[in-house]
Design a protein around this motif. Structure first.
Motif, PDB file in Angstrom:
ATOM      1  N   ASP A   1       0.795 -16.300  -9.804  1.00  0.00           N
ATOM      2  CA  ASP A   1       1.620 -15.407  -8.989  1.00  0.00           C
ATOM      3  C   ASP A   1       0.747 -14.541  -8.086  1.00  0.00           C
ATOM      4  O   ASP A   1       1.051 -14.361  -6.899  1.00  0.00           O
ATOM      5  CB  ASP A   1       2.475 -14.510  -9.884  1.00  0.00           C
ATOM      6  N   ARG A   2      -0.298 -13.990  -8.657  1.00  0.00           N
ATOM      7  CA  ARG A   2      -1.165 -13.102  -7.876  1.00  0.00           C
ATOM      8  C   ARG A   2      -1.897 -13.876  -6.776  1.00  0.00           C
ATOM      9  O   ARG A   2      -2.068 -13.386  -5.659  1.00  0.00           O
ATOM     10  CB  ARG A   2      -2.169 -12.426  -8.808  1.00  0.00           C
TER      11      ARG A   2
ATOM     12  N   THR B   1      -8.337 -10.704  -6.802  1.00  0.00           N
ATOM     13  CA  THR B   1      -7.459 -11.102  -7.894  1.00  0.00           C
ATOM     14  C   THR B   1      -8.254 -11.394  -9.160  1.00  0.00           C
ATOM     15  O   THR B   1      -7.893 -10.959 -10.265  1.00  0.00           O
ATOM     16  CB  THR B   1      -6.650 -12.352  -7.487  1.00  0.00           C
TER      17      THR B   1
ATOM     18  N   ALA C   1       0.447 -14.767  -3.902  1.00  0.00           N
ATOM     19  CA  ALA C   1       0.874 -13.613  -3.106  1.00  0.00           C
ATOM     20  C   ALA C   1       0.047 -13.471  -1.832  1.00  0.00           C
ATOM     21  O   ALA C   1       0.502 -12.833  -0.873  1.00  0.00           O
ATOM     22  CB  ALA C   1       0.782 -12.336  -3.946  1.00  0.00           C
TER      23      ALA C   1
ATOM     24  N   ARG D   1       5.476 -20.504  -6.279  1.00  0.00           N
ATOM     25  CA  ARG D   1       5.585 -19.448  -7.280  1.00  0.00           C
ATOM     26  C   ARG D   1       6.612 -19.811  -8.360  1.00  0.00           C
ATOM     27  O   ARG D   1       6.430 -19.537  -9.530  1.00  0.00           O
ATOM     28  CB  ARG D   1       5.961 -18.139  -6.584  1.00  0.00           C
TER      29      ARG D   1
ATOM     30  N   HIS E   1      -9.186 -12.328  -1.043  1.00  0.00           N
ATOM     31  CA  HIS E   1      -8.012 -12.194  -1.904  1.00  0.00           C
ATOM     32  C   HIS E   1      -8.261 -12.827  -3.273  1.00  0.00           C
ATOM     33  O   HIS E   1      -7.893 -12.244  -4.312  1.00  0.00           O
ATOM     34  CB  HIS E   1      -6.795 -12.841  -1.240  1.00  0.00           C
TER      35      HIS E   1
ATOM     36  N   GLU F   1      -9.492  -8.132 -10.718  1.00  0.00           N
ATOM     37  CA  GLU F   1      -8.434  -7.364 -11.378  1.00  0.00           C
ATOM     38  C   GLU F   1      -8.014  -8.006 -12.703  1.00  0.00           C
ATOM     39  O   GLU F   1      -7.726  -7.292 -13.680  1.00  0.00           O
ATOM     40  CB  GLU F   1      -7.221  -7.268 -10.437  1.00  0.00           C
ATOM     41  N   LEU F   2      -7.987  -9.334 -12.751  1.00  0.00           N
ATOM     42  CA  LEU F   2      -7.532 -10.027 -13.955  1.00  0.00           C
ATOM     43  C   LEU F   2      -8.676 -10.476 -14.859  1.00  0.00           C
ATOM     44  O   LEU F   2      -8.440 -11.064 -15.915  1.00  0.00           O
ATOM     45  CB  LEU F   2      -6.682 -11.236 -13.560  1.00  0.00           C
TER      46      LEU F   2
ATOM     47  N   ASN G   1       0.714 -15.229 -14.508  1.00  0.00           N
ATOM     48  CA  ASN G   1       0.358 -14.025 -13.758  1.00  0.00           C
ATOM     49  C   ASN G   1      -0.727 -14.328 -12.733  1.00  0.00           C
ATOM     50  O   ASN G   1      -0.664 -13.873 -11.582  1.00  0.00           O
ATOM     51  CB  ASN G   1      -0.091 -12.933 -14.727  1.00  0.00           C
TER      52      ASN G   1
END
Length: 468
Positions: free
Chosen positions: A19-20, A71, A23, A5, A67, A74-75, A16
């Motif tokens: 990072d996502r 992600t 996670a 990260r 996951h 969402e992005l 971003n």
């Protein structure tokens, strides 16, 4: 370079995203070094554009795939699912700024059940590895693409792969009973069954086979198996013309014979294979037909087929004396595309399937197209099911040859449609043939296919730019 990260680039979008991703993923599962990610940017097809991925993710579990897809949703980041990248249509090519989702680390054979005659596998299992594993149980997984030593089951499902044995055993779609699929929004859906029969609801399993990762990400597959057949015996028949060889194919199929393999190589291919392998195939032939049987009495079947070849004008028919000699003949056929690639250094491999009764017209038409453009085009074919692979050999450094190669490739697809065939029998549409898909299925068909895509992937993030 494996990114943590703290090491991730800090521009707003990519930072971003990484990072996502990190996670919910181990650091070693996310690759961002441009030199590394570039190697994941494309499959083996030429003339297909590829973008630069933002990251390559190599998950090991279905939860990690979920996951990634949550992600991405969402992005609003595109995702390109990949197997071993042995495809020939650009279906696995990266789009600009995408997540490449490589499933090669999900490579477990979860179960082999001799009673139910099924195998349960993850998508990264290599075809040949599965075949050998089920063979230890006296079972057989028939689909065998030429790249079977490296291609994965997930890739085979995505492109609805075929192989040399299709004439008797059929293609990948006929062996996929059920799937676990991660949808674009990260939900996990199971389709199909593991029973021998089942007709509950729409056949969503079959819908995913051949969808090229555009509807969901396969994370588990239930595959049908067959009892292991006897080792096959083969013969080689030489012909003075492609038309005579195709006549023999028609006689064999009309006679009710069910060979385990029925393959054709034209003179260009035979000479290329000899040049590469030094196998000593007969270079005087205009067409070489290979037939094989895995029946209890293959010698009798070969004798009957040999007689039909002679009736069609074969100049010589040579049955293999044993399994080892048969395997040599099959190895010659498996070497064909690599050998043709060595002729000029670059190839465009077409994948046009026509009705068997029009196979001779297809070969004659390809020869005319080759003469028209002044190119070397070798033809290998799964002759028993009419699936031809005209392979255009050209010098990629010569702009004029590149142009002529692309024009001849398109003319071959047009010829296939004129003969009542299809633009792809087993390689898929990808980027290479998406303009031709619209011509084949028509405006109403295209509209309905886009509606299906929208139902599963309303944001259009799964493998965008492929198929249509």
């Amino acid at each position: 370079m494996i990114m943590s990260r703290l090491e991730a680039p800090r521009d707003e979008v990519t930072g971003n995203l990484l990072d996502r991703l990190l996670a919910g993923l181990p650091a070693e599962a996310v690759l961002t070094d441009p030199d590394v990610t570039a190697s994941y940017a494309h499959d083996m097809a030429g003339f297909c554009p590829a973008g630069v991925p933002a990251a390559v993710v190599l998950p090991r579990t279905a939860e990690e795939v979920q996951h990634v897809m949550r992600t991405a949703t969402e992005l609003r980041v595109p995702v390109v699912p990949q197997g071993a990248r042995t495809g020939l249509s650009g279906a696995a090519n990266a789009t600009e700024g995408c997540i490449v989702l490589s499933l090669t680390r999900m490579d477990r054979i979860i179960e082999v059940n001799p009673v139910d005659r099924v195998a349960v596998v993850e998508p990264g299992v290599v075809n040949a590895v599965l075949s050998r594993a089920v063979g230890e149980h006296g079972l057989y997984y028939p689909p065998d693409p030429s790249s079977w030593e490296t291609c994965t089951i997930g890739g085979n499902i995505g492109t609805a792969s075929g192989g040399l044995c299709c004439v008797k055993y059929g293609v990948t779609a006929e062996y996929v009973l059920g799937l676990d699929v991660v949808l674009a929004d990260g939900r996990l859906m199971s389709t199909g069954r593991r029973t021998a029969k089942g007709v509950a609801g729409y056949d969503l399993t079959r819908l995913f086979v051949g969808s090229e990762g555009s509807l969901g990400v396969v994370v588990r597959a239930i595959l049908a198996l067959k009892p292991q057949p006897p080792r096959q015996l083969a013969l080689a028949a030489e012909f003075a013309s492609g038309a005579a060889a195709c006549d023999a194919v028609c006689r064999i199929m009309a006679g009710g014979h069910v060979p385990s393999l029925l393959e054709l190589m034209d003179r260009t291919t035979v000479r290329a294979v000899n040049e590469l392998t030094r196998m000593g195939l007969p270079e005087t032939t205009e067409a070489l037909l290979l037939a094989a049987f895995d029946t209890p009495d293959p010698a009798a079947d070969l004798a009957a087929v040999g007689a039909l070849c002679e009736a069609a004008g074969a100049t010589q028919v040579v049955p293999a004396e044993d399994v080892a000699e048969s395997e040599l003949l099959l190895q010659a056929r498996r070497s064909a595309l690599v050998a043709l690639d060595a002729v000029k250094g670059t190839t465009m491999i077409d994948d046009v399937c026509v009705p068997r009764s029009r196979l001779g017209e297809m070969l004659d038409g390809v020869e005319r197209i080759a003469d028209k453009h002044g190119l070397t085009i070798g033809v290998v074919a799964h002759a028993g099911d009419g699936n031809t692979h005209p392979t255009v050999c050209f010098d990629a450094a010569d702009p004029d040859e590149r142009r002529r190669a692309r024009e001849s490739f398109d003319e071959i697809m047009g010829l296939g449609l004129e003969l009542g065939g299809t633009i792809t029998g087993e390689h898929g549409v990808g980027v290479l043939k998406k303009e031709w898909l619209a011509r084949e299925i028509g405006p109403v068909g295209l509209e309905m296919q886009r509606a299906v895509k929208a139902a599963f992937d309303p944001l259009g993030i799964l493998n965008p730019g492929k198929l249509f």
